[in-house]
Design a protein around this motif. Sequence first.
Motif, PDB file in Angstrom:
ATOM      1  N   ALA A  26      -7.622  -2.472   6.943  1.00  0.00           N
ATOM      2  CA  ALA A  26      -8.766  -2.154   7.339  1.00  0.00           C
ATOM      3  C   ALA A  26      -8.502  -0.352   8.062  1.00  0.00           C
ATOM      4  O   ALA A  26      -9.447   0.528   8.401  1.00  0.00           O
ATOM      5  CB  ALA A  26      -9.717  -2.873   8.211  1.00  0.00           C
ATOM      6  N   ALA A  27      -7.336  -0.335   8.859  1.00  0.00           N
ATOM      7  CA  ALA A  27      -7.331   0.263   9.387  1.00  0.00           C
ATOM      8  C   ALA A  27      -6.723   1.778   9.012  1.00  0.00           C
ATOM      9  O   ALA A  27      -7.755   2.964   8.974  1.00  0.00           O
ATOM     10  CB  ALA A  27      -6.100   0.062  10.341  1.00  0.00           C
ATOM     11  N   ILE A  28      -6.862   1.881   7.680  1.00  0.00           N
ATOM     12  CA  ILE A  28      -6.281   3.248   6.985  1.00  0.00           C
ATOM     13  C   ILE A  28      -7.027   2.831   5.174  1.00  0.00           C
ATOM     14  O   ILE A  28      -7.220   4.132   4.839  1.00  0.00           O
ATOM     15  CB  ILE A  28      -4.573   2.903   6.445  1.00  0.00           C
ATOM     16  N   LYS A  29      -8.172   2.114   5.629  1.00  0.00           N
ATOM     17  CA  LYS A  29      -9.054   1.902   4.806  1.00  0.00           C
ATOM     18  C   LYS A  29      -9.908   3.228   4.252  1.00  0.00           C
ATOM     19  O   LYS A  29     -10.113   4.344   4.929  1.00  0.00           O
ATOM     20  CB  LYS A  29      -9.768   1.002   4.567  1.00  0.00           C
ATOM     21  N   GLY A  30      -9.924   4.464   2.973  1.00  0.00           N
ATOM     22  CA  GLY A  30     -10.358   5.171   2.476  1.00  0.00           C
ATOM     23  C   GLY A  30      -9.975   7.142   3.148  1.00  0.00           C
ATOM     24  O   GLY A  30     -10.013   7.905   2.827  1.00  0.00           O
ATOM     25  N   LYS A  34      -4.025  14.038   3.255  1.00  0.00           N
ATOM     26  CA  LYS A  34      -4.119  15.163   4.647  1.00  0.00           C
ATOM     27  C   LYS A  34      -5.216  14.445   5.522  1.00  0.00           C
ATOM     28  O   LYS A  34      -4.188  15.214   6.700  1.00  0.00           O
ATOM     29  CB  LYS A  34      -5.593  16.269   4.094  1.00  0.00           C
ATOM     30  N   GLN A  35      -5.553  13.497   5.772  1.00  0.00           N
ATOM     31  CA  GLN A  35      -5.735  12.720   6.898  1.00  0.00           C
ATOM     32  C   GLN A  35      -4.940  11.923   7.603  1.00  0.00           C
ATOM     33  O   GLN A  35      -4.426  12.243   8.928  1.00  0.00           O
ATOM     34  CB  GLN A  35      -7.390  11.577   6.829  1.00  0.00           C
ATOM     35  N   ALA A  36      -3.698  11.243   6.805  1.00  0.00           N
ATOM     36  CA  ALA A  36      -2.583  10.080   6.834  1.00  0.00           C
ATOM     37  C   ALA A  36      -2.147  11.407   7.933  1.00  0.00           C
ATOM     38  O   ALA A  36      -0.847  10.985   9.058  1.00  0.00           O
ATOM     39  CB  ALA A  36      -2.786   9.757   5.863  1.00  0.00           C
ATOM     40  N   ASP A  37      -1.318  12.903   7.571  1.00  0.00           N
ATOM     41  CA  ASP A  37      -0.882  13.670   7.789  1.00  0.00           C
ATOM     42  C   ASP A  37      -0.744  14.208   8.870  1.00  0.00           C
ATOM     43  O   ASP A  37      -0.385  15.146   9.682  1.00  0.00           O
ATOM     44  CB  ASP A  37      -0.447  14.166   7.289  1.00  0.00           C
ATOM     45  N   TRP A  38      -2.562  13.851   9.540  1.00  0.00           N
ATOM     46  CA  TRP A  38      -2.645  15.116  11.008  1.00  0.00           C
ATOM     47  C   TRP A  38      -1.957  14.275  12.088  1.00  0.00           C
ATOM     48  O   TRP A  38      -2.369  12.910  12.645  1.00  0.00           O
ATOM     49  CB  TRP A  38      -4.475  14.584  10.801  1.00  0.00           C
ATOM     50  N   LYS A  39      -2.184  15.525  12.498  1.00  0.00           N
ATOM     51  CA  LYS A  39      -1.239  15.518  14.379  1.00  0.00           C
ATOM     52  C   LYS A  39      -3.066  15.618  15.209  1.00  0.00           C
ATOM     53  O   LYS A  39      -2.893  17.143  15.363  1.00  0.00           O
ATOM     54  CB  LYS A  39      -0.836  15.499  14.363  1.00  0.00           C
ATOM     55  N   GLU A  43       3.358  16.671  19.965  1.00  0.00           N
ATOM     56  CA  GLU A  43       4.320  14.929  20.713  1.00  0.00           C
ATOM     57  C   GLU A  43       3.288  13.279  19.879  1.00  0.00           C
ATOM     58  O   GLU A  43       4.187  12.912  20.306  1.00  0.00           O
ATOM     59  CB  GLU A  43       3.307  15.125  21.622  1.00  0.00           C
ATOM     60  N   MET A  44       2.677  14.289  19.579  1.00  0.00           N
ATOM     61  CA  MET A  44       1.795  12.442  18.410  1.00  0.00           C
ATOM     62  C   MET A  44       2.637  12.517  17.119  1.00  0.00           C
ATOM     63  O   MET A  44       3.181  13.642  16.322  1.00  0.00           O
ATOM     64  CB  MET A  44       0.264  12.998  17.849  1.00  0.00           C
ATOM     65  N   ASN A  45       2.524  10.880  16.626  1.00  0.00           N
ATOM     66  CA  ASN A  45       3.124  11.057  15.497  1.00  0.00           C
ATOM     67  C   ASN A  45       1.626  10.645  14.304  1.00  0.00           C
ATOM     68  O   ASN A  45       0.608  10.328  14.864  1.00  0.00           O
ATOM     69  CB  ASN A  45       3.534  10.020  15.421  1.00  0.00           C
ATOM     70  N   SER A  46       1.737  11.108  13.686  1.00  0.00           N
ATOM     71  CA  SER A  46       0.845  10.547  12.575  1.00  0.00           C
ATOM     72  C   SER A  46       0.917   9.112  12.104  1.00  0.00           C
ATOM     73  O   SER A  46       1.473   8.745  11.969  1.00  0.00           O
ATOM     74  CB  SER A  46       0.654  12.012  11.389  1.00  0.00           C
ATOM     75  N   VAL A  47      -0.808   9.044  10.937  1.00  0.00           N
ATOM     76  CA  VAL A  47      -0.757   7.322  10.571  1.00  0.00           C
ATOM     77  C   VAL A  47       0.121   6.989   9.759  1.00  0.00           C
ATOM     78  O   VAL A  47       0.789   6.386   9.699  1.00  0.00           O
ATOM     79  CB  VAL A  47      -2.576   7.549  10.009  1.00  0.00           C
ATOM     80  N   HIS A  48       0.686   9.075   9.127  1.00  0.00           N
ATOM     81  CA  HIS A  48       1.798   8.455   7.780  1.00  0.00           C
ATOM     82  C   HIS A  48       3.236   8.388   8.506  1.00  0.00           C
ATOM     83  O   HIS A  48       3.760   7.003   7.728  1.00  0.00           O
ATOM     84  CB  HIS A  48       1.335  10.074   7.141  1.00  0.00           C
ATOM     85  N   PHE A 140      -6.898   4.411  17.106  1.00  0.00           N
ATOM     86  CA  PHE A 140      -7.405   5.697  17.868  1.00  0.00           C
ATOM     87  C   PHE A 140      -6.950   6.613  17.140  1.00  0.00           C
ATOM     88  O   PHE A 140      -7.887   7.790  18.040  1.00  0.00           O
ATOM     89  CB  PHE A 140      -6.114   5.110  19.217  1.00  0.00           C
ATOM     90  N   ILE A 141      -6.294   7.436  16.428  1.00  0.00           N
ATOM     91  CA  ILE A 141      -5.759   8.631  15.824  1.00  0.00           C
ATOM     92  C   ILE A 141      -7.188   8.624  15.232  1.00  0.00           C
ATOM     93  O   ILE A 141      -7.401   9.972  15.042  1.00  0.00           O
ATOM     94  CB  ILE A 141      -3.914   8.071  14.867  1.00  0.00           C
ATOM     95  N   ARG A 142      -7.750   8.336  14.013  1.00  0.00           N
ATOM     96  CA  ARG A 142      -8.524   7.909  13.240  1.00  0.00           C
ATOM     97  C   ARG A 142      -9.551   8.334  14.253  1.00  0.00           C
ATOM     98  O   ARG A 142     -10.807   9.128  13.829  1.00  0.00           O
ATOM     99  CB  ARG A 142      -8.913   6.736  12.261  1.00  0.00           C
ATOM    100  N   LYS A 143     -10.340   7.484  15.183  1.00  0.00           N
ATOM    101  CA  LYS A 143     -11.445   7.844  15.701  1.00  0.00           C
ATOM    102  C   LYS A 143     -11.146   9.657  16.644  1.00  0.00           C
ATOM    103  O   LYS A 143     -12.106  10.193  16.882  1.00  0.00           O
ATOM    104  CB  LYS A 143     -11.048   6.498  17.309  1.00  0.00           C
ATOM    105  N   GLN A 144      -9.528   9.925  17.238  1.00  0.00           N
ATOM    106  CA  GLN A 144      -9.682  11.189  17.421  1.00  0.00           C
ATOM    107  C   GLN A 144      -9.783  12.111  16.266  1.00  0.00           C
ATOM    108  O   GLN A 144     -10.686  13.491  16.714  1.00  0.00           O
ATOM    109  CB  GLN A 144      -8.293  11.939  17.644  1.00  0.00           C
ATOM    110  N   GLN A 145     -10.257  11.839  15.244  1.00  0.00           N
ATOM    111  CA  GLN A 145      -9.913  13.626  14.194  1.00  0.00           C
ATOM    112  C   GLN A 145     -11.205  12.696  13.364  1.00  0.00           C
ATOM    113  O   GLN A 145     -11.726  13.606  12.878  1.00  0.00           O
ATOM    114  CB  GLN A 145      -9.059  13.004  13.375  1.00  0.00           C
ATOM    115  N   GLY A 146     -12.229  11.958  13.973  1.00  0.00           N
ATOM    116  CA  GLY A 146     -13.445  11.660  13.101  1.00  0.00           C
ATOM    117  C   GLY A 146     -13.409  10.584  12.407  1.00  0.00           C
ATOM    118  O   GLY A 146     -14.264  11.146  11.611  1.00  0.00           O
ATOM    119  N   SER A 147     -12.244  10.334  11.638  1.00  0.00           N
ATOM    120  CA  SER A 147     -12.273   9.265  10.353  1.00  0.00           C
ATOM    121  C   SER A 147     -12.769   7.881  10.027  1.00  0.00           C
ATOM    122  O   SER A 147     -12.023   7.481   9.676  1.00  0.00           O
ATOM    123  CB  SER A 147     -11.315   9.770   9.611  1.00  0.00           C
ATOM    124  N   TRP A 148     -12.890   7.730  11.648  1.00  0.00           N
ATOM    125  CA  TRP A 148     -13.577   5.754  11.733  1.00  0.00           C
ATOM    126  C   TRP A 148     -14.061   5.877  10.973  1.00  0.00           C
ATOM    127  O   TRP A 148     -15.305   6.536  11.666  1.00  0.00           O
ATOM    128  CB  TRP A 148     -12.447   5.573  12.983  1.00  0.00           C
TER     129      TRP A 148
END
Length: 155
Positions: A26-30, A34-39, A43-48, A140-148
């Motif tokens: 569910a966390a990675i759905k859709g 590009k979104q998975a590689d976003w930081k 200092e942050m890690n990407s979802v990928h 949390f990362i997805r919420k930051q990027q607006g993709s959640w």
Amino acid sequence: MTEREIFLEQLQVCRSKNGWFTSMAAAIKGLTQKQADWKSNGEMNSVHETVRHLDFYNRRYLNRFLGQDVPAFEGDNDDTFEPLDGAEGTWAEALEAYDATMESWIDAVEQAEDGILEKWAGDLTHLTMHNAYHIGQIVFIRKQQGSWDKKYGVS
């Protein structure tokens, strides 16, 4: 519940069954490459990267659990977020590897002798907690990027 049932439930919740927290599925759905590689910053890690990190440790512990030799790791924890073979790999490949490792964990726990599960109780608990922790980071990362989308389990 038996110890085996508890560990299977924890592994399934981490992999694909929403429970008290959102599963990886569910966390990675859709999520696109590009979104998975976003930081949000350097200092942050990407979802990928986070999925690669989880698969690195999940596979190493699985191989130990199965009694296989695990070569010494020459790097440090930060290195586990990067591809170890030098090839970036695609987001789809990282997801496939993570899911296959988690499926193998479920199969291994289903087939393990009770004594092995008892011996590994601490490590299995830490492994599932480690996954839950990073799944939370992914949300949390997805919420930051607006993709959640909160329909996937966490508002």
